[in-house]
Motif scaffolding. Structure first.
Motif, short mmCIF file in Angstrom:
data_model
loop_
_atom_site.label_atom_id
_atom_site.label_comp_id
_atom_site.label_asym_id
_atom_site.label_seq_id
_atom_site.Cartn_x
_atom_site.Cartn_y
_atom_site.Cartn_z
N MET A 270 58.04 -47.56 -55.56
CA MET A 270 57.48 -46.45 -55.28
C MET A 270 57.87 -45.14 -56.20
N ALA A 271 58.82 -45.59 -56.85
CA ALA A 271 59.11 -44.32 -57.90
C ALA A 271 58.37 -44.17 -59.04
N LYS A 272 57.69 -45.47 -59.52
CA LYS A 272 56.91 -45.41 -60.59
C LYS A 272 55.38 -45.36 -60.22
N ALA A 273 54.90 -45.45 -58.93
CA ALA A 273 53.66 -45.20 -58.29
C ALA A 273 52.84 -43.95 -59.18
N LEU A 274 51.85 -43.96 -59.36
CA LEU A 274 51.09 -42.92 -60.03
C LEU A 274 50.12 -42.27 -59.10
N PRO A 275 49.95 -41.04 -59.35
CA PRO A 275 48.98 -40.04 -58.45
C PRO A 275 47.53 -40.96 -58.79
N ILE A 276 46.80 -40.79 -57.71
CA ILE A 276 45.69 -41.98 -57.83
C ILE A 276 44.42 -41.25 -58.72
N GLY A 277 44.57 -40.15 -59.08
CA GLY A 277 43.72 -39.73 -60.04
C GLY A 277 43.86 -40.17 -61.39
N LEU A 278 44.78 -41.03 -61.65
CA LEU A 278 44.86 -41.60 -62.99
C LEU A 278 44.23 -42.98 -62.92
N LEU A 279 43.43 -43.34 -61.85
CA LEU A 279 43.03 -44.63 -61.77
C LEU A 279 42.02 -45.11 -62.55
N THR B 24 53.42 -35.60 -41.37
CA THR B 24 52.93 -35.61 -42.83
C THR B 24 53.64 -36.64 -43.52
N GLY B 25 53.22 -37.68 -44.21
CA GLY B 25 53.93 -38.57 -45.08
C GLY B 25 52.86 -38.94 -46.45
N ARG B 26 53.81 -39.84 -47.36
CA ARG B 26 53.26 -40.13 -48.34
C ARG B 26 52.65 -41.57 -47.97
N VAL B 27 51.54 -41.84 -49.00
CA VAL B 27 50.88 -43.18 -48.82
C VAL B 27 51.07 -43.90 -50.36
N PHE B 28 51.44 -45.11 -50.27
CA PHE B 28 51.47 -46.07 -51.33
C PHE B 28 50.28 -46.98 -51.30
N VAL C 242 49.64 -43.22 -55.20
CA VAL C 242 50.37 -42.46 -54.10
C VAL C 242 49.17 -41.39 -53.70
N CYS C 243 49.14 -41.19 -52.48
CA CYS C 243 48.22 -40.17 -51.67
C CYS C 243 49.26 -39.54 -50.70
N SER C 244 48.57 -38.79 -49.89
CA SER C 244 49.27 -38.14 -48.60
C SER C 244 48.41 -38.49 -47.41
N ALA C 245 48.93 -38.42 -46.23
CA ALA C 245 48.12 -38.64 -45.03
C ALA C 245 49.00 -37.83 -43.91
N SER C 246 48.50 -38.00 -42.78
CA SER C 246 48.89 -37.51 -41.37
C SER C 246 48.64 -38.35 -40.56
N THR C 247 49.33 -38.38 -39.42
CA THR C 247 49.19 -39.17 -38.03
C THR C 247 48.22 -38.11 -37.34
N VAL C 248 47.50 -38.80 -36.41
CA VAL C 248 46.70 -37.77 -35.35
C VAL C 248 46.70 -38.55 -34.06
N LYS C 249 46.59 -37.80 -33.05
CA LYS C 249 46.59 -38.28 -31.71
C LYS C 249 45.40 -39.17 -31.56
N SER C 250 45.75 -40.37 -30.91
CA SER C 250 44.60 -41.36 -30.81
C SER C 250 44.94 -42.36 -29.77
N CYS D 252 44.61 -23.12 -53.59
CA CYS D 252 45.81 -24.28 -53.31
C CYS D 252 45.89 -24.88 -54.91
N ASP D 253 47.02 -24.76 -55.33
CA ASP D 253 47.15 -25.35 -56.69
C ASP D 253 48.00 -26.69 -56.65
N MET D 254 48.07 -27.26 -55.39
CA MET D 254 48.58 -28.71 -55.40
C MET D 254 47.59 -29.67 -56.25
N THR D 255 48.42 -30.73 -56.73
CA THR D 255 47.73 -31.46 -57.84
C THR D 255 47.67 -32.84 -57.27
N ALA D 256 47.36 -33.74 -58.12
CA ALA D 256 47.12 -35.34 -57.75
C ALA D 256 48.32 -35.75 -56.87
N GLY D 257 48.11 -36.60 -56.02
CA GLY D 257 49.19 -36.87 -54.86
C GLY D 257 49.04 -36.39 -53.52
#
Length: 367
Positions: A75-84, A156-160, A169-177, A309-314
């Motif tokens: 998990m610590a070594k996972a890259l932002p997906i923009g580097l794919l 809100t959480g991280r995706v691996f 890594v990415c980000s995601a959120s739960t939704v009512k389903s 928004c200046d958030m970056t990859a991840g």
């Protein structure tokens, strides 16, 4: 369709997704077709049902294998997906990691001469970190630490995930389903456009510093994207829905709660965006938010809306909420972090949640 203006088309935070089929529709509220129109035009109904799915870790053995795969070190070594794209071109992952810090992390602005340019690579640091927010959240910020807590800090959480043999890594959120298992993220955090599906897909809600996962880890059972994203990386459809397995016998909605989701909402207005950006000046270990007024795509290449928004990859896939209450941390998800134009690092764009995304969600919530 080919682009007809010298301005660049939108670049998703997944590098290398060229997405030639940009709609470039005129701004304006998208209206759902009334029943009479749907009946008269079955082709439109079929288009809205254009959902592509992939079975992930369905059995208990598969889920255990994925959970065992994600050690704290991985998990610590996972890259932002923009580097794919760099990984697939043969660049060593260790070299990429070392490039995220120090002078090696400063990269030139992407070439604007043609096609789509990636903005997710490490970029010039924007001075000293200023991302500690006050106890009362700002209603206008291009990037601050979310330290207020509330519901959003859990949902809100991280995706691996793994693509082309490398971890990202990415980000995601739960939704009512209906099934209490759905999270929403970016399409490029689920499938490499016309390329391969992500493997080892795992959601960690409420991710904390030092890799903490206080609410468990949830593997994907089934992954869903819209057909236009799967076929051509169309940025208008850069949305993924994921049906999760339970963790220790609990549905993710029962463990952390959910956010509401809405479709065909009015355009513009105030929004809060959340995510776990991992490129400098961020490190992926903290929940970050942006807040401000939404605006249309100035180049009219997509129906997406922009948020300062200046958030970056991840941060890819992190939820955007309207009707958000900073006191409770609850809101309604109407978009997510998808891409930036290379001439504007301070604006993030997110897809409009219209009928296609509504169908995508309806499919996932009954999976």
């Amino acid at each position: 369709m080919t682009l007809s203006t010298p301005l660049l088309a939108a670049a998703p935070l997944l590098a290398g997704l060229m997405g030639p089929a940009l709609l470039g529709a005129a701004p304006g509220r998208q209206q759902a077709d009334p029943p009479a129109v749907v009946a008269a035009h079955p082709a439109r109904q079929a288009a809205r049902a254009d959902v592509v799915e992939h079975v992930a870790a369905r059995t208990a053995a598969d889920q255990r294998r994925v959970l065992d795969y994600w050690t704290p070190e991985r998990m610590a070594k996972a890259l932002p997906i923009g580097l794919l794209d760099l990984v697939t071109e043969g660049t060593d992952a260790g070299d990429l990691l070392s490039g995220l810090t120090g002078d090696a992390g400063v990269r030139a602005t992407p070439d604007l001469s043609g096609g789509k340019a990636d903005l997710s690579l490490p970029r010039e640091l924007m001075g000293a970190p200023r991302h500690l927010s006050a106890a009362r959240p700002d209603t206008s910020t291009i990037g601050s630490r979310w330290i207020t807590g509330g519901h959003v800090a859990k949902t809100t959480g991280r995706v691996f995930l793994t693509v082309s043999g490398a971890d990202f890594v990415c980000s995601a959120s739960t939704v009512k389903s209906a099934n209490r298992d759905v999270v929403v993220t970016a399409g490029h955090c689920v499938k490499d456009a016309a390329g391969e599906w992500a493997a080892n897909w795992t959601f960690v809600p409420g991710y904390g510093t030092r890799g903490q996962h206080p609410y468990g880890q949830y593997t994907a059972r089934r992954l869903f994207v819209a057909g236009p994203w799967s076929r051509s990386g169309d940025d208008n459809y850069d949305v993924g829905m994921v049906a999760l397995a339970t963790s220790r016998g609990r549905h993710v909605a029962d463990a952390v709660g959910t956010q509401d989701i809405a479709f065909n909402a009015g355009r513009g207005g105030q929004a809060f965006g959340f995510g776990y950006p991992a490129d400098p000046p961020y490190d992926g270990g903290h929940l970050v938010y942006c807040a401000g007024r939404l605006k249309d795509d100035p180049h009219a290449q997509t129906r997406d809306q922009g948020l300062g928004c200046d958030m970056t990859a991840g941060a890819s896939g992190g939820p955007w909420m309207t009707k958000f209450d900073p006191g409770t941390g609850r809101g309604t998800i109407t978009s997510l972090s998808s891409f930036k134009y290379s001439d504007d690092e301070r604006t993030m764009y997110g897809p409009y949640f219209g009928d296609a995304v509504k169908t995508l969600f309806a499919t996932a919530e009954h999976a």
